[in-house]
Design an enzyme around this catalytic site. Structure first.
Site, PDB file in Angstrom:
ATOM      1  N   GLY A  82      27.162 -10.934 -21.780  1.00 40.72           N
ATOM      2  CA  GLY A  82      27.353 -10.276 -22.587  1.00 40.72           C
ATOM      3  C   GLY A  82      25.942 -10.544 -24.000  1.00 40.72           C
ATOM      4  O   GLY A  82      26.847  -9.802 -24.771  1.00 40.72           O
ATOM      5  N   SER A  83      24.815 -11.821 -23.925  1.00 45.68           N
ATOM      6  CA  SER A  83      23.960 -10.750 -24.295  1.00 45.68           C
ATOM      7  C   SER A  83      23.377  -9.914 -25.204  1.00 45.68           C
ATOM      8  O   SER A  83      23.282 -10.084 -26.246  1.00 45.68           O
ATOM      9  CB  SER A  83      23.495 -12.523 -24.925  1.00 45.68           C
ATOM     10  OG  SER A  83      22.411 -11.855 -23.502  1.00 45.68           O
ATOM     11  N   ARG A  97      28.570  -5.193 -10.228  1.00 50.63           N
ATOM     12  CA  ARG A  97      29.278  -4.787  -9.326  1.00 50.63           C
ATOM     13  C   ARG A  97      28.191  -3.562  -8.690  1.00 50.63           C
ATOM     14  O   ARG A  97      28.541  -2.418  -9.265  1.00 50.63           O
ATOM     15  CB  ARG A  97      30.445  -4.789  -9.652  1.00 50.63           C
ATOM     16  CG  ARG A  97      31.875  -3.744  -8.521  1.00 50.63           C
ATOM     17  CD  ARG A  97      32.678  -3.769  -9.723  1.00 50.63           C
ATOM     18  NE  ARG A  97      33.905  -2.854  -8.761  1.00 50.63           N
ATOM     19  CZ  ARG A  97      34.400  -3.418  -7.795  1.00 50.63           C
ATOM     20  NH1 ARG A  97      34.204  -4.222  -7.083  1.00 50.63           N
ATOM     21  NH2 ARG A  97      35.059  -1.776  -7.329  1.00 50.63           N
ATOM     22  N   ILE A  98      28.944  -3.470  -7.425  1.00 50.91           N
ATOM     23  CA  ILE A  98      28.140  -1.651  -6.604  1.00 50.91           C
ATOM     24  C   ILE A  98      29.379  -0.676  -7.157  1.00 50.91           C
ATOM     25  O   ILE A  98      29.938  -1.196  -7.079  1.00 50.91           O
ATOM     26  CB  ILE A  98      28.406  -2.117  -5.375  1.00 50.91           C
ATOM     27  CG1 ILE A  98      27.739  -3.900  -4.773  1.00 50.91           C
ATOM     28  CG2 ILE A  98      27.581  -1.241  -4.740  1.00 50.91           C
ATOM     29  CD1 ILE A  98      25.837  -3.675  -4.635  1.00 50.91           C
ATOM     30  N   ASN A 149      20.491   1.034 -17.107  1.00 43.27           N
ATOM     31  CA  ASN A 149      20.821  -0.741 -16.149  1.00 43.27           C
ATOM     32  C   ASN A 149      19.643  -1.151 -16.714  1.00 43.27           C
ATOM     33  O   ASN A 149      17.962  -1.172 -16.897  1.00 43.27           O
ATOM     34  CB  ASN A 149      20.585  -0.106 -14.857  1.00 43.27           C
ATOM     35  CG  ASN A 149      20.937  -1.985 -14.298  1.00 43.27           C
ATOM     36  OD1 ASN A 149      21.573  -2.938 -15.184  1.00 43.27           O
ATOM     37  ND2 ASN A 149      20.267  -2.126 -13.427  1.00 43.27           N
ATOM     38  N   HIS A 158      17.843  -4.360 -15.654  1.00 41.30           N
ATOM     39  CA  HIS A 158      17.103  -5.554 -14.695  1.00 41.30           C
ATOM     40  C   HIS A 158      16.261  -6.324 -14.715  1.00 41.30           C
ATOM     41  O   HIS A 158      15.033  -6.300 -14.462  1.00 41.30           O
ATOM     42  CB  HIS A 158      16.658  -4.595 -12.673  1.00 41.30           C
ATOM     43  CG  HIS A 158      16.553  -5.846 -11.531  1.00 41.30           C
ATOM     44  ND1 HIS A 158      17.543  -5.972 -11.186  1.00 41.30           N
ATOM     45  CD2 HIS A 158      15.894  -5.969 -11.427  1.00 41.30           C
ATOM     46  CE1 HIS A 158      17.405  -6.848 -10.091  1.00 41.30           C
ATOM     47  NE2 HIS A 158      15.918  -7.334 -10.357  1.00 41.30           N
ATOM     48  N   SER A 218      12.871  -5.675 -16.605  1.00 39.11           N
ATOM     49  CA  SER A 218      12.945  -3.339 -16.106  1.00 39.11           C
ATOM     50  C   SER A 218      14.460  -3.034 -17.487  1.00 39.11           C
ATOM     51  O   SER A 218      14.963  -3.227 -16.500  1.00 39.11           O
ATOM     52  CB  SER A 218      12.786  -3.138 -14.755  1.00 39.11           C
ATOM     53  OG  SER A 218      11.720  -3.625 -14.564  1.00 39.11           O
ATOM     54  N   GLU A 264      19.995   4.041  -5.007  1.00 32.84           N
ATOM     55  CA  GLU A 264      19.092   2.517  -4.511  1.00 32.84           C
ATOM     56  C   GLU A 264      19.281   1.746  -5.548  1.00 32.84           C
ATOM     57  O   GLU A 264      18.659   2.035  -6.926  1.00 32.84           O
ATOM     58  CB  GLU A 264      17.543   3.378  -4.514  1.00 32.84           C
ATOM     59  CG  GLU A 264      16.608   2.671  -3.568  1.00 32.84           C
ATOM     60  CD  GLU A 264      15.545   2.863  -3.859  1.00 32.84           C
ATOM     61  OE1 GLU A 264      14.427   1.736  -3.731  1.00 32.84           O
ATOM     62  OE2 GLU A 264      14.975   4.395  -4.321  1.00 32.84           O
ATOM     63  N   LEU A 265      19.721   0.887  -5.078  1.00 32.20           N
ATOM     64  CA  LEU A 265      20.234  -0.481  -5.879  1.00 32.20           C
ATOM     65  C   LEU A 265      19.047  -0.658  -6.300  1.00 32.20           C
ATOM     66  O   LEU A 265      17.392  -0.968  -6.193  1.00 32.20           O
ATOM     67  CB  LEU A 265      20.579  -1.596  -5.065  1.00 32.20           C
ATOM     68  CG  LEU A 265      21.177  -2.814  -5.812  1.00 32.20           C
ATOM     69  CD1 LEU A 265      22.067  -2.492  -6.522  1.00 32.20           C
ATOM     70  CD2 LEU A 265      21.277  -3.617  -4.442  1.00 32.20           C
ATOM     71  N   ASP A 266      18.584  -0.986  -7.708  1.00 36.99           N
ATOM     72  CA  ASP A 266      17.770  -0.956  -9.080  1.00 36.99           C
ATOM     73  C   ASP A 266      16.143   0.112  -8.767  1.00 36.99           C
ATOM     74  O   ASP A 266      15.215  -0.671  -8.819  1.00 36.99           O
ATOM     75  CB  ASP A 266      17.387  -2.708  -8.606  1.00 36.99           C
ATOM     76  CG  ASP A 266      18.597  -3.452  -8.920  1.00 36.99           C
ATOM     77  OD1 ASP A 266      19.321  -3.484  -9.589  1.00 36.99           O
ATOM     78  OD2 ASP A 266      18.652  -4.464  -8.416  1.00 36.99           O
ATOM     79  N   GLU A 305      15.294  -8.483 -23.033  1.00 34.32           N
ATOM     80  CA  GLU A 305      15.638  -7.886 -22.751  1.00 34.32           C
ATOM     81  C   GLU A 305      16.158  -7.409 -23.990  1.00 34.32           C
ATOM     82  O   GLU A 305      16.885  -6.495 -24.678  1.00 34.32           O
ATOM     83  CB  GLU A 305      17.012  -8.877 -21.605  1.00 34.32           C
ATOM     84  CG  GLU A 305      15.690  -8.826 -20.809  1.00 34.32           C
ATOM     85  CD  GLU A 305      17.291  -8.955 -19.463  1.00 34.32           C
ATOM     86  OE1 GLU A 305      17.936  -9.605 -19.881  1.00 34.32           O
ATOM     87  OE2 GLU A 305      16.654  -8.331 -18.767  1.00 34.32           O
TER      88      GLU A 305
END
Ligand code: GRF
Length: 212
Positions: A12-13, A91-92, A107, A109, A136, A143-145, A174
């Site tokens: 959780g940074s 988690r997906i 998100n 990534h 990013s 679509e994943l990422d 980030e």
């Protein structure tokens, strides 16, 4: 005041950077709740320390991914989120979850997408001898990422770097760019339209916002 809900799985940074940015009014919204799919995620403690409701849901207690996500959506929606922020949520997501929060689901990534979607990005960068790496922030789609990129930050990779070195370098970026993007969204400057990210009424290029 707009409502923010953050999902985590671990340290959780990034969550901490978002908490700090809210406290410093760099983000004009309120962080209403944090959810984790891991009860022992340190990020939950960060939330509690900041006086933010912290919840854990355990996947093994649900019959399917869809059932887990349905309960998660119910609990998230109790906080009426304007934006749902994935910050190391490992988690997906079910298509129903993604559709439900479409356009308000972000998100971060740890790669310069579209390079290296999926896991172990830092390892791949080292194995491939890349000289540049990064992170990013993007809208989440099925679509994943693969959703439209909003903002990227690059970092150099130096000879002799190990995975820890580049992870730390990426994460320090980030902690700057994620609160910045959340702030844009909360201020109503950012939206997803026609599968592209738009900032201030203009579509962003595929690599996201780039300052002139
Ligand atoms: C971050 O590097 C993020 O890019 C990835 O998972 C990591 C989470 O780190 N999605 P933390 O839990 O925010 O410290």
């Amino acid at each position: 005041m707009k409502n923010i809900v953050v999902l985590i799985s671990g340290n959780g940074s990034n969550l901490q950077a978002i908490i700090d940015a809210c406290n410093q009014k760099k983000i004009g919204g309120t962080l209403r709740a944090v959810f984790s799919n891991k009860a022992d995620a340190f990020g939950l403690e960060r939330a509690r320390n900041a006086g933010i409701p912290a919840h854990a849901l355990t996947a093994s207690q649900f019959a399917s991914r869809e059932a887990f996500d349905r309960e998660l959506m119910l609990e998230i929606d109790a906080y009426a989120p304007d934006v749902v922020v994935l910050a190391g949520y490992m988690r997906i997501l079910s298509p129903e979850f993604v559709a439900h929060y479409q356009g308000r689901l972000l998100n971060i990534h740890p790669s310069l997408l579209p390079k290296y979607p999926g896991l172990n990005t830092h390892r791949q960068v080292l194995d491939n001898g890349d000289e540049v790496h990064g992170t990013s922030v993007h809208f989440v789609t099925d679509e994943l990422d693969g959703g439209p990129v909003i903002l990227q930050a690059s970092v150099p990779v130096f000879a002799g770097d190990n995975e820890e070195d580049i992870t730390a370098r990426v994460q320090s970026q980030e902690h700057d760019i994620y609160p910045l993007v959340i702030g844009w969204f909360i201020a109503g400057r950012l939206e997803m339209r026609d599968n592209a990210a738009w900032l201030d009424g203009r579509p962003l290029p595929v690599q996201g916002y780039a300052a002139d």
